[in-house]
Design a protein around this motif. Structure first.
Motif, PDB file in Angstrom:
ATOM      1  N   SER A 144       0.711  -1.042   0.076  1.00 16.76           N
ATOM      2  CA  SER A 144       0.181  -0.042   0.104  1.00 16.76           C
ATOM      3  C   SER A 144       0.695   1.120  -0.108  1.00 16.76           C
ATOM      4  N   TYR A 146       2.613   2.662   2.517  1.00 16.14           N
ATOM      5  CA  TYR A 146       2.141   3.558   3.656  1.00 16.14           C
ATOM      6  C   TYR A 146       3.706   3.442   4.474  1.00 16.14           C
ATOM      7  N   THR A 150       0.016   7.498  10.469  1.00 10.93           N
ATOM      8  CA  THR A 150      -0.535   8.805  10.680  1.00 10.93           C
ATOM      9  C   THR A 150      -0.769   8.999  12.244  1.00 10.93           C
ATOM     10  N   GLY A 175      -6.549   8.961   8.610  1.00  5.07           N
ATOM     11  CA  GLY A 175      -6.227   7.542   8.258  1.00  5.07           C
ATOM     12  C   GLY A 175      -6.896   6.764   9.518  1.00  5.07           C
TER      13      GLY A 175
END
Ligand code: ADP
Ligand code: MG
Length: 597
Positions: A144, A146, A150, A175
């Motif tokens: 993904s 990421y 967050t 998020g």
């Protein structure tokens, strides 16, 4: 294939993925925990991978779920280890991960204050590697793209991982979805399906499904968005996510459920329907997530939510784990939190979209009669192709404005409550795809889209609605613009609007300041709604003096775990000291604030 590297990379970086100790339920399925098997991940050889595919996943293969089926695996596999990834599937991988998120602006993000309150709150994490989530999750985080959690994820992930209930107040775009999906799925992978699998197997034709985890969401759009995210993080796992929502063919949803459902995303009304038809049993639902709780209550879903959570077969609070998410924390949500959660941690996450400088908020004085020509000027200034969302007060107004823009030669569409589900979908599609980059909408339709420009052609009378609306732009670190037309009709929102602008360090027109001043003096003691004090969407009411009286209001029912958590100090963590002055502000006002809730 470039995409497939996610899992391999992780494997290289993190030597050894040894998960937490397996519990009894898991062991009863004969799971393996032999570390040497991790070699499987780098070894895509068809010959060796089959050995680690479980009996369950073979059933899925037949159902067409995992794809790339290889019947040879059926004879060979005996394992039922949910913590091990199933075989990769390039087509599916491409489908799930190719539409990547646009670059997240983490500098802005890291500034968001987070405050955690409640008894013995686990420490927050700074990296996804700071907590053991297992190789499936880590592989999918990589896919993904990421890179870092967050702020809400930094706090929520360890809290959920340590099996605590959670009440989190955070704005859209922070998020939240991954904040609950990652730890919940990670636990399902390490603990396996437990009794849910046996229950499911005990029925002929697997008619009734017993999801291990349920996510309630207010609208079809939101449910679908959560479902899409769940599919990403369930990739190469034995967990099959499903989604059910109203306004669509129920037969098709039932057929999909019958192919297996371990994580269910649902809107409340449709879920009640499914339960009453005997398609879903919540007897083994050990993880409950209530997303956008305030919106669901606004939409009148409280009876359905209580029916699902309290009046059916779902394990009670304390046994199941429950997570609630909400942008605000008004009294109705506090009551729901008290009834659904056990000794919870309260997370207040600073507002992302609205207060951050990511969104430029402009308020301009425009008389009713000038609004249309002003709008045309604005549209011409921002450029034809940027997605623009125009909010109007009424359905009639939406139709009229769409018609006007159309006649003026703008490609636009509209969406509101009178439109059929099909029309709304079509309009959204036209808008998202850029074919009609202008969408005229009323407040009572909920979206999940990121637009360049939000125009409040008609301002709402409620500041929370304003915050929700402008949250459609500047999402996840992108820059956004919100322009609001203001005139005499909007005086009721003056003070709250001024506060929001000041707090977000926006330019405040002097006429607005003087209006707010006048307004305050007229309505002297009414004060402002302090829901947003200090840059947070909400506060943990348990922390305010006098919160005890709230618990006693409904003496017949248990006050839950609220008793031990009062007082200002306990368990508070903050990741930005700059907000302390706002804390003072808050303390000065909290008593009065509480009285208003
Ligand atoms: P919320 O529910 O708070 O409105 P979402 O969960 O929908 O926010 O997340 C907003 C967007 O941010 C989604 O597109 C999601 O994929 C992306 N996102 C979430 N977490 C991260 C992260 N750690 N790194 C990069 N992008 C992220
Ligand atoms: Mg969300």
């Amino acid at each position: 294939n470039g995409l497939s590297s996610g899992f391999g990379n992780y494997e290289n970086k993190e030597a050894g993925w040894g998960g937490p100790p397996r519990d009894a339920a898991y062991n009863s399925f004969g799971g393996r925990s032999d570390r040497s098997k991790s070699a499987f991940f780098n070894d895509r050889g068809a010959g060796s991978r089959g050995r680690w595919v479980s009996l369950r996943s073979v059933i899925y293969e037949r159902g067409g779920f995992a794809g790339g089926g290889n019947s040879r695996w059926a004879e060979e596999s005996r394992d039922d280890d949910w913590s091990k990834p199933t075989a990769p599937n390039e087509r599916l991988e491409h489908e799930l991960f190719s539409a990547s998120n646009t670059g997240i602006n983490f500098e802005k993000y890291d500034d968001i204050p987070v405050e955690a309150t409640g008894s013995s709150c686990p420490p927050h994490i700074e990296s996804f590697h700071d907590v053991e989530m297992g190789e499936i999750i880590m592989g999918n985080i990589n896919l993904s793209r990421y890179t870092r959690p967050t702020p809400v994820q930094k706090y929520a992930i360890p809290i959920i991982k340590s099996k605590r209930d959670l009440m989190a107040c955070a704005q859209t775009g922070s998020g939240k979805t991954a904040a609950f999906l990652l730890p919940v799925l990670s636990q399902i992978y390490t603990e396996g399906p437990g009794d849910a699998l046996q229950a499911e197997n005990g029925r002929y034709g697997r008619r009734k499904q017993y999801p291990i985890s349920l996510v309630l969401a207010p609208t079809r759009e939101l449910a679908l968005q959560i479902y899409d995210e769940a599919r990403k993080f369930a990739y190469r796992s034995r967990v099959r996510p499903c989604v059910v929502y109203g306004g669509a063919d129920i037969g098709q949803q039932i057929r999909d459920l019958e192919r297996g459902c371990h994580l269910l995303v649902a809107t409340p009304g449709r879920l009640v329907d499914m339960m009453e038809r005997g398609k879903i049993g919540l007897d083994y639902c050990h993880y409950l997530v209530v997303d956008e709780a305030d919106r669901m209550l606004d939409m009148g879903f409280e009876p359905q939510i209580r029916r699902i959570v309290e009046q059916d077969t779902m394990p009670p609070k304390g046994i199941r784990r429950t997570m609630m998410f909400s942008a605000t924390f008004p009294k109705e949500i506090q009551i729901l939190a008290r009834d659904f959660l056990e000794d919870y941690i309260f997370l207040a996450v600073g507002r992302v979209g609205s207060t951050s400088e990511n969104i430029t908020q402009k308020v301009v004085w425009v008389e009713e009669t000038d609004k249309r020509s002003f709008l045309l000027d604005l549209l011409n200034a921002t450029g034809k192709d940027s997605l623009t969302l125009v909010f109007v007060e009424t359905k009639k107004g939406a139709d009229a404005l769409e018609d006007f823009l159309y006649r003026e030669g703008y490609a636009c569409t509209s969406i509101h409550g009178d439109r059929s589900q099909r029309d709304r979908e079509e309009a959204l599609h036209q808008f998202r795809s850029g074919r009609c980059p202008i969408l005229v909408a009323t407040a009572n339709v909920k979206y999940n889209i990121n637009v360049k420009h939000v125009i409040n052609f008609d301002l709402p009378s409620d500041i929370e609605e304003y915050v929700h609306r402008i949250g459609r732009t500047g999402r996840v670190g992108n820059l956004g613009l919100a322009t609001s037309f203001f005139n005499d009709k909007n005086s009721n929102i003056t003070k709250d609007l001024l506060d929001i602008l000041v707090e977000a360090k926006q330019e405040v027109p002097s006429w607005l300041e003087s209006l707010a001043y006048e307004h305050q003096h007229k309505s002297n003691n009414r004060g402002r709604s302090k829901r947003f004090s200090g840059g947070f969407g909400a506060r943990d009411y348990r922390q305010t003096p006098g919160s005890g009286s709230f618990s006693n209001n409904r003496s017949g029912r248990s006050a839950g775990g609220h008793g031990g958590n009062r007082g200002f100090g306990g368990g508070k963590q903050t990741i930005r000291t700059g907000v302390f002055c706002s804390f003072f502000f808050f303390f000065f006002n909290c008593y009065e604030n509480y009285g208003r809730m």
